[in-house]
Design a protein around this motif. Structure first.
Motif, mmCIF file in Angstrom:
data_model
loop_
_atom_site.group_PDB
_atom_site.id
_atom_site.type_symbol
_atom_site.label_atom_id
_atom_site.label_comp_id
_atom_site.label_asym_id
_atom_site.label_seq_id
_atom_site.Cartn_x
_atom_site.Cartn_y
_atom_site.Cartn_z
ATOM 1 N N GLN A 1 0.825 -1.136 -0.074
ATOM 2 C CA GLN A 1 -0.143 -0.219 0.042
ATOM 3 C C GLN A 1 0.817 1.211 0.125
ATOM 4 O O GLN A 1 0.608 2.318 -0.806
ATOM 5 N N GLU A 2 1.846 1.391 0.831
ATOM 6 C CA GLU A 2 2.725 2.497 0.948
ATOM 7 C C GLU A 2 3.481 2.489 -0.430
ATOM 8 O O GLU A 2 3.814 3.835 -0.656
ATOM 9 N N GLN A 3 3.785 1.600 -1.034
ATOM 10 C CA GLN A 3 4.650 1.682 -2.369
ATOM 11 C C GLN A 3 3.459 2.298 -3.368
ATOM 12 O O GLN A 3 3.977 2.917 -4.184
ATOM 13 N N ILE A 4 2.286 1.725 -3.351
ATOM 14 C CA ILE A 4 1.328 2.352 -4.264
ATOM 15 C C ILE A 4 1.078 3.663 -4.005
ATOM 16 O O ILE A 4 1.187 4.300 -5.290
ATOM 17 N N GLU A 5 0.864 4.155 -2.831
ATOM 18 C CA GLU A 5 0.926 5.534 -2.605
ATOM 19 C C GLU A 5 2.100 6.377 -2.949
ATOM 20 O O GLU A 5 1.924 7.697 -3.527
ATOM 21 N N ALA A 6 3.302 5.868 -2.880
ATOM 22 C CA ALA A 6 4.628 6.510 -3.024
ATOM 23 C C ALA A 6 4.543 6.766 -4.470
ATOM 24 O O ALA A 6 4.741 7.732 -5.428
ATOM 25 N N ALA A 7 4.156 5.585 -5.383
ATOM 26 C CA ALA A 7 4.338 5.675 -6.802
ATOM 27 C C ALA A 7 3.142 6.570 -7.393
ATOM 28 O O ALA A 7 3.470 7.444 -8.569
ATOM 29 N N LEU A 8 2.236 6.665 -6.649
ATOM 30 C CA LEU A 8 0.964 7.752 -7.252
ATOM 31 C C LEU A 8 1.727 9.178 -6.991
ATOM 32 O O LEU A 8 1.468 9.878 -7.811
ATOM 33 N N THR A 9 2.225 9.395 -5.772
ATOM 34 C CA THR A 9 2.826 10.684 -5.608
ATOM 35 C C THR A 9 3.739 11.033 -6.578
ATOM 36 O O THR A 9 4.023 12.326 -7.126
ATOM 37 N N GLU A 10 4.752 10.089 -6.969
ATOM 38 C CA GLU A 10 5.813 10.462 -8.043
ATOM 39 C C GLU A 10 5.213 10.633 -9.275
ATOM 40 O O GLU A 10 5.718 11.406 -10.124
ATOM 41 N N SER A 11 4.135 9.929 -9.644
ATOM 42 C CA SER A 11 3.561 10.170 -10.920
ATOM 43 C C SER A 11 2.726 11.470 -11.057
ATOM 44 O O SER A 11 2.926 12.159 -11.997
ATOM 45 N N LEU A 12 2.465 11.747 -9.775
ATOM 46 C CA LEU A 12 1.659 13.254 -9.954
ATOM 47 C C LEU A 12 2.692 14.362 -9.965
ATOM 48 O O LEU A 12 2.383 15.442 -10.652
#
Length: 214
Positions: free
Chosen positions: A174-185
Motif C-alpha cells: 500500500q505504501e509503495q502504491i501511494e509513493a508511486a502515485l505521488t511520484e506520478s503526480l
C-alpha cells in the motif's frame, strides 16, 4: 433469458455482477490458488531477457499495450487467462460494508491504481491479490471514507484477512502504491510546468518599446 443485459441504451452493455459467484468463498480461494502459477520469477529478466534493462521495462510494458499485443503474446505463448488484480476487486469489495456510491468510487480509484502498477516493474513480484488489496486500501485511505467504526489499522487487518495476505506485506504494498502515485503526480506537474515555460506568454510582452530590455 435472465442473463440478458438490462442496462439502458446509453450505457455500456454489460451483465450485472453475479452475486452467487461473488458470495461463494470458493471462487475467491480458487483465484488465490491460481495466481501462484503465473507470478513471474525474479530471475526471468536476468536469465531469459538479459537485454531488457530495469529502466527499459516500463517502456516495454507500454509497448505491450499497443494493438500488436495479441500477436506478441501469441508468439511468446503467454496464457491470456491469467489471474489479474482486477479479478479480486469485486470479491474484496463485496466483503466490505460501504454504501453503494462509495463502493463504486473506491472501485474506480482501485482500478486506476492497478493500471498504474501494471506499468511499474517494482510491482511485478507482487501477487495479483496483494496488488488488488493494496490498491483498495490506498483508495480508501486517499478518499478518506470510513467503514463503520473501523480504524485504518483495523480495516487493513480485515483486508489482509480476506485475501490471506501477511499484514506487513500488505502495508508495504500500500505504501509503495501511494509513493508511486505521488511520484506520478509530481512528474505530471513538472511536465505541465515545463510545457507552460516553453510556451510564449503573450500577456507579458511589453507594449512600450522603452520597456524592452536589450
Amino acid at each position: 433469458m435472465e442473463l440478458v443485459c438490462m442496462e439502458s441504451a446509453p450505457k455500456v452493455q454489460r451483465a450485472y455482477p453475479d452475486h452467487t459467484l461473488l458470495s461463494d468463498h470458493r471462487v475467491l480461494q480458487n483465484l488465490l490458488l491460481t495466481e501462484d502459477r503465473y507470478i513471474p520469477r525474479i530471475s526471468y529478466f536476468k536469465c531469459v531477457q538479459k537485454e531488457i534493462e530495469p529502466n527499459m521495462r516500463k517502456m516495454v510494458s507500454f509497448w505491450m499495450l499497443e494493438d500488436w499485443e495479441i500477436v506478441v503474446l501469441g508468439k511468446l505463448k503467454w496464457d491470456l487467462s491469467v489471474t489479474t488484480p482486477n479479478d479480486f476487486i469485486e470479491h474484496i469489495l463485496g466483503k466490505l460494508l460501504f454504501a453503494a456510491d462509495n463502493l463504486e468510487l473506491i472501485k474506480k480509484h482501485s482500478q486506476t491504481f492497478i493500471a498504474m502498477c501494471a506499468t511499474d516493474f517494482n510491482f511485478a513480484m507482487y501477487p495479483p491479490s496483494m496488488i488488488a488489496t493494496g490498491s483498495i486500501a490506498a483508495a480508501i485511505h486517499g478518499l478518506g471514507i470510513r467503514c463503520n467504526d473501523l480504524t485504518d489499522e483495523s480495516l487493513t487487518e480485515l483486508l489482509a484477512k480476506i485475501t490471506c495476505t501477511e499484514l506487513d506485506c500488505l502495508k508495504a504494498c500500500q505504501e509503495q502504491i501511494e509513493a508511486a502515485l505521488t511520484e506520478s503526480l509530481k512528474q505530471s506537474q513538472q511536465q505541465t510546468v515545463s510545457k507552460t515555460v516553453h510556451e510564449p506568454d503573450l500577456t507579458s510582452t511589453p507594449t512600450d518599446v522603452r520597456d524592452v530590455n536589450l
